[in-house]
Design a protein around this motif. Sequence first.
Motif, short mmCIF file in Angstrom:
data_model
loop_
_atom_site.label_atom_id
_atom_site.label_comp_id
_atom_site.label_asym_id
_atom_site.label_seq_id
_atom_site.Cartn_x
_atom_site.Cartn_y
_atom_site.Cartn_z
N ASP A 1 0.84 -1.20 0.00
CA ASP A 1 0.00 0.00 0.00
C ASP A 1 0.87 1.24 0.00
O ASP A 1 1.79 1.37 0.80
CB ASP A 1 -0.89 0.03 1.26
N GLY A 2 0.56 2.15 -0.91
CA GLY A 2 1.28 3.42 -0.93
C GLY A 2 2.57 3.39 -1.72
O GLY A 2 3.32 4.37 -1.71
N LEU A 3 2.84 2.28 -2.40
CA LEU A 3 4.05 2.17 -3.23
C LEU A 3 3.62 1.78 -4.65
O LEU A 3 3.19 0.65 -4.87
CB LEU A 3 4.98 1.11 -2.65
N TYR A 4 3.71 2.73 -5.58
CA TYR A 4 3.19 2.50 -6.92
C TYR A 4 4.19 2.87 -7.99
O TYR A 4 4.94 3.84 -7.85
CB TYR A 4 1.92 3.36 -7.17
N GLY A 5 4.11 2.14 -9.08
CA GLY A 5 4.70 2.61 -10.32
C GLY A 5 3.66 3.48 -11.02
O GLY A 5 2.49 3.49 -10.63
N ARG A 6 4.08 4.22 -12.01
CA ARG A 6 3.15 5.08 -12.73
C ARG A 6 3.31 4.93 -14.23
O ARG A 6 4.40 4.62 -14.71
CB ARG A 6 3.37 6.55 -12.36
N SER A 7 2.24 5.16 -14.95
CA SER A 7 2.28 5.01 -16.41
C SER A 7 2.93 6.23 -17.06
O SER A 7 3.15 7.26 -16.42
CB SER A 7 0.86 4.89 -16.95
N GLY A 8 3.20 6.10 -18.35
CA GLY A 8 3.77 7.21 -19.11
C GLY A 8 2.91 8.45 -19.07
O GLY A 8 3.43 9.56 -18.92
N SER A 9 1.58 8.29 -19.18
CA SER A 9 0.76 9.51 -19.21
C SER A 9 0.70 10.15 -17.82
O SER A 9 0.67 11.38 -17.71
CB SER A 9 -0.63 9.25 -19.80
N PHE A 10 0.73 9.34 -16.77
CA PHE A 10 0.79 9.91 -15.42
C PHE A 10 2.07 10.75 -15.28
O PHE A 10 2.04 11.88 -14.81
CB PHE A 10 0.78 8.78 -14.38
N GLU A 11 3.19 10.17 -15.73
CA GLU A 11 4.47 10.88 -15.62
C GLU A 11 4.50 12.14 -16.47
O GLU A 11 5.13 13.13 -16.11
CB GLU A 11 5.62 9.95 -15.99
N GLU A 12 3.82 12.08 -17.62
CA GLU A 12 3.77 13.26 -18.47
C GLU A 12 3.08 14.41 -17.74
O GLU A 12 3.51 15.55 -17.81
CB GLU A 12 3.02 12.92 -19.76
N VAL A 13 2.01 14.07 -17.03
CA VAL A 13 1.28 15.09 -16.27
C VAL A 13 2.18 15.66 -15.17
O VAL A 13 2.24 16.88 -14.97
CB VAL A 13 -0.03 14.52 -15.69
N VAL A 14 2.91 14.78 -14.49
CA VAL A 14 3.83 15.26 -13.44
C VAL A 14 4.86 16.22 -14.05
O VAL A 14 5.10 17.30 -13.52
CB VAL A 14 4.53 14.06 -12.75
N GLU A 15 5.42 15.83 -15.19
CA GLU A 15 6.43 16.68 -15.83
C GLU A 15 5.86 18.02 -16.28
O GLU A 15 6.49 19.07 -16.10
CB GLU A 15 7.03 15.97 -17.05
N ARG A 16 4.67 17.97 -16.88
CA ARG A 16 4.07 19.22 -17.36
C ARG A 16 3.70 20.13 -16.20
O ARG A 16 3.82 21.35 -16.28
CB ARG A 16 2.83 18.96 -18.23
N PHE A 17 3.22 19.52 -15.11
CA PHE A 17 2.88 20.34 -13.94
C PHE A 17 4.14 20.95 -13.33
O PHE A 17 4.16 22.12 -12.94
CB PHE A 17 2.10 19.53 -12.90
N ASP A 18 5.19 20.16 -13.28
CA ASP A 18 6.48 20.65 -12.77
C ASP A 18 6.91 21.89 -13.58
O ASP A 18 7.34 22.90 -13.00
CB ASP A 18 7.51 19.53 -12.88
N ALA A 19 6.75 21.81 -14.90
CA ALA A 19 7.13 22.93 -15.75
C ALA A 19 6.22 24.14 -15.49
O ALA A 19 6.67 25.29 -15.53
CB ALA A 19 7.06 22.52 -17.23
N LEU A 20 4.94 23.87 -15.21
CA LEU A 20 4.02 24.97 -14.91
C LEU A 20 4.44 25.68 -13.62
O LEU A 20 4.41 26.91 -13.53
CB LEU A 20 2.59 24.43 -14.78
N VAL A 21 4.84 24.90 -12.62
CA VAL A 21 5.31 25.50 -11.36
C VAL A 21 6.50 26.42 -11.65
O VAL A 21 6.58 27.54 -11.16
CB VAL A 21 5.70 24.41 -10.34
N THR A 22 7.41 25.95 -12.51
CA THR A 22 8.58 26.76 -12.85
C THR A 22 8.16 28.05 -13.56
O THR A 22 8.74 29.10 -13.34
CB THR A 22 9.54 25.96 -13.76
N ARG A 23 7.12 27.95 -14.40
CA ARG A 23 6.67 29.16 -15.09
C ARG A 23 6.14 30.20 -14.09
O ARG A 23 6.32 31.39 -14.28
CB ARG A 23 5.58 28.81 -16.12
#
Length: 308
Positions: free
Chosen positions: A29-51
């Motif tokens: 419980d609480g330990l997950y892998g993530r799919s490509g699209s999940f990671e894409e969202v994380v990356e895009r959000f990270d870039a938004l924070v930087t903006r």
Amino acid sequence: MNMLDAAAAQAAYRDELVEAGLLIPTGVDGLYGRSGSFEEVVERFDALVTRWGGRDGAEVMRFPPALNRRYFEESEYLKSFPHLAGTIHSFAGDEKAHRSLLRRLEEGQDWTEDQVATDVVMTPAACYPVYPTVARRGPLPGEGRLIDVFSYCFRHEPSIDPARMQLFRMREYIRIGTADQVVEFRELWLERGRAMMASLEVPLEIDVANDPFFGRAGAMLSSSQREQKLKFELLIPITSSEKPTACLSFNYHQDHFGHLWDIRTADGGVAHTACVGFGMERVALALFRHHGFDIGQWPAPVRKLLWG
Ligand code: ATP
Ligand code: ZN
Ligand code: MG
């Protein structure tokens, strides 16, 4: 909704996320892998924070998800959150101990007897490595410091709630300076955080909060933290609308960390600190919850914001 219903809703939503392939279960419980699209969202959000935050000229620091054990000890984390800490232990025995380890493993018994604490501890919050690092540089410049970090964090809080992971990523901006500088920073991010998340078209509210301090003394720390409004959270419904999930947090530590590591302002006072933290997995989960599991179908303005 009672507790059982809440737990059932969390379990059901976790199953949906797993079925959709967004989360990859590991059996813990609480330990997950993530799919490509999940990671894409994380990356895009990270870039938004930087903006939103990048123009302020923060100094970027990236640490591995572990802390010098000495820093961890100095942080007093064990006073407040002994139940969440993850220490890294390793085998340190001789050959005899090794044979006994293998035997116990074979027999399904506890094999951890000869594991001893190493010099590293899992990072509990992305900002922890920053305070002792900044302290080592000597007194702050007049304008104080602004640091940008991003790290995996570990907390021993296994849960069926897909939004409560044991290992998750936290992006943070950390302000270190005078009380005025630090309070101004937190005010700025309370407004920015709201505007930024509203631009992603998710329902949200901001509320005072407290950390889960351990034990009976902890209950008092929690209520004093709330009374003094030292912690705010930006909440978005993920598994429940009555109990929305903290996706961003805005923390004012007063001079707590300044004292612990003797961080001094330019005029010799004890530094104050504050941080804004973005829970990357929680934000991704909130976006999937409100815009659907298929990122191709997300509202055009949200797609434009994230993908340009
Ligand atoms: P909660 O009240 O839900 O336990 P928190 O107050 O402990 O959250 P913080 O310590 O302020 O959270 O951490 C900063 C951010 O990290 C949170 O706003 C959240 O988005 C994220 N976060 C915290 N704990 C977890 C977790 N167990 N799994 C995933 N994300 C988390
Ligand atoms: Zn922090
Ligand atoms: Mg917590």
